[in-house]
Design a protein around this motif. Sequence first.
Motif, mmCIF file in Angstrom:
data_model
loop_
_atom_site.group_PDB
_atom_site.id
_atom_site.type_symbol
_atom_site.label_atom_id
_atom_site.label_comp_id
_atom_site.label_asym_id
_atom_site.label_seq_id
_atom_site.Cartn_x
_atom_site.Cartn_y
_atom_site.Cartn_z
ATOM 1 N N PHE B 29 0.730 -0.828 -0.023
ATOM 2 C CA PHE B 29 -0.368 -0.112 -0.101
ATOM 3 C C PHE B 29 1.214 0.722 0.351
ATOM 4 O O PHE B 29 1.634 1.414 0.474
ATOM 5 N N MET B 30 0.417 2.391 -0.609
ATOM 6 C CA MET B 30 1.036 3.160 -1.057
ATOM 7 C C MET B 30 0.269 5.079 -0.203
ATOM 8 O O MET B 30 -1.108 4.673 -0.331
ATOM 9 N N ASN B 31 0.456 4.956 0.139
ATOM 10 C CA ASN B 31 0.032 6.503 0.528
ATOM 11 C C ASN B 31 1.009 7.783 -0.693
ATOM 12 O O ASN B 31 1.198 7.562 -1.123
ATOM 13 N N ALA B 32 0.248 9.259 -0.108
ATOM 14 C CA ALA B 32 0.541 9.555 -0.864
ATOM 15 C C ALA B 32 2.407 10.007 -1.471
ATOM 16 O O ALA B 32 3.312 10.489 -2.205
ATOM 17 N N PHE B 46 6.859 1.477 0.286
ATOM 18 C CA PHE B 46 5.271 1.494 0.790
ATOM 19 C C PHE B 46 5.188 2.655 2.237
ATOM 20 O O PHE B 46 5.582 2.659 2.530
ATOM 21 N N TYR B 47 3.559 2.418 1.938
ATOM 22 C CA TYR B 47 2.902 2.799 3.611
ATOM 23 C C TYR B 47 3.552 1.225 4.622
ATOM 24 O O TYR B 47 1.837 0.936 3.829
ATOM 25 N N SER B 48 3.834 0.961 5.859
ATOM 26 C CA SER B 48 3.497 -0.277 6.101
ATOM 27 C C SER B 48 1.904 0.105 6.890
ATOM 28 O O SER B 48 2.362 1.217 7.736
ATOM 29 N N LEU B 54 6.740 4.843 6.636
ATOM 30 C CA LEU B 54 7.176 4.884 5.268
ATOM 31 C C LEU B 54 7.760 3.425 5.610
ATOM 32 O O LEU B 54 8.764 3.974 5.716
ATOM 33 N N TRP B 55 8.049 3.223 4.148
ATOM 34 C CA TRP B 55 9.841 2.639 4.213
ATOM 35 C C TRP B 55 9.799 1.806 2.760
ATOM 36 O O TRP B 55 8.570 1.922 2.500
ATOM 37 N N LYS B 56 11.383 1.903 2.590
ATOM 38 C CA LYS B 56 12.044 1.329 1.462
ATOM 39 C C LYS B 56 12.057 -0.128 0.905
ATOM 40 O O LYS B 56 12.170 -0.688 2.173
#
Lengths: 126, 126
Positions: B29-32, B46-48, B54-56
């Motif tokens: 899942f991604m946030n902006a 992504f957004y965890s 945020l995590w790469k």
Amino acid sequence: MELDFAKLDGLLPAVVQDHATGEVLMLGFMNAEALEYTRRTGEVHFYSRTRKRLWKKGETSGHVLRVRQLLFDCDADSLLIRVDPVGPGVCHEGYRSCFFRRLENGQWQVSEERTYDPHAVYGGKA
Amino acid sequence: MELDFAKLDGLLPAVVQDHATGEVLMLGFMNAEALEYTRRTGEVHFYSRTRKRLWKKGETSGHVLRVRQLLFDCDADSLLIRVDPVGPGVCHEGYRSCFFRRLENGQWQVSEERTYDPHAVYGGKA
């Protein structure tokens, strides 16, 4: 292993992939009932978040998705469904895949050709 | 066309596909912010939902995902990211794809071989 419907209020995201070509065709959401119908009938059913009801993909267009393989991921919170798609396209806008726009040089651009006329298939319903 | 982050509390599901083989590797899942980092760096972020940050992808393992194409769907509420994956697999359980379990004769079964030892890569962190 049990599927984890709790993370997303009873829904799992379900990726639909063309079994023959590998193309990713669409992403929908399934609740337990949609998954049960999909397993029982061999045709993909989703839960519509906007219409708040079960829907069979292709119920209007006839463009149903026949299940070849059903997979789930390591966290048991997403599905991957490999299908044989019936008809010229899964997208209600007339494309083979719903993912027909891509980012090019900072702009979102349509990157596929239409495969059918959506007005002829959906009439006033899409 | 604007991406629709509102349907899922600020998140978009993002399907990750191997650009070379067409294999679907994972769904995140991604946030902006995650989308912005992904676009800016060319590596998938992504957004965890569990860690709420945020995590790469690959920040621990080094198994980063290099973006080749970024697409979004007709409803502008899902992403498809075609990538070159770095390393032997994207799944923290040691598989090339997170979708390594499939339904066979009514049973969920592991259907792939491990491509690396997750304990050697993640240590106590996975």
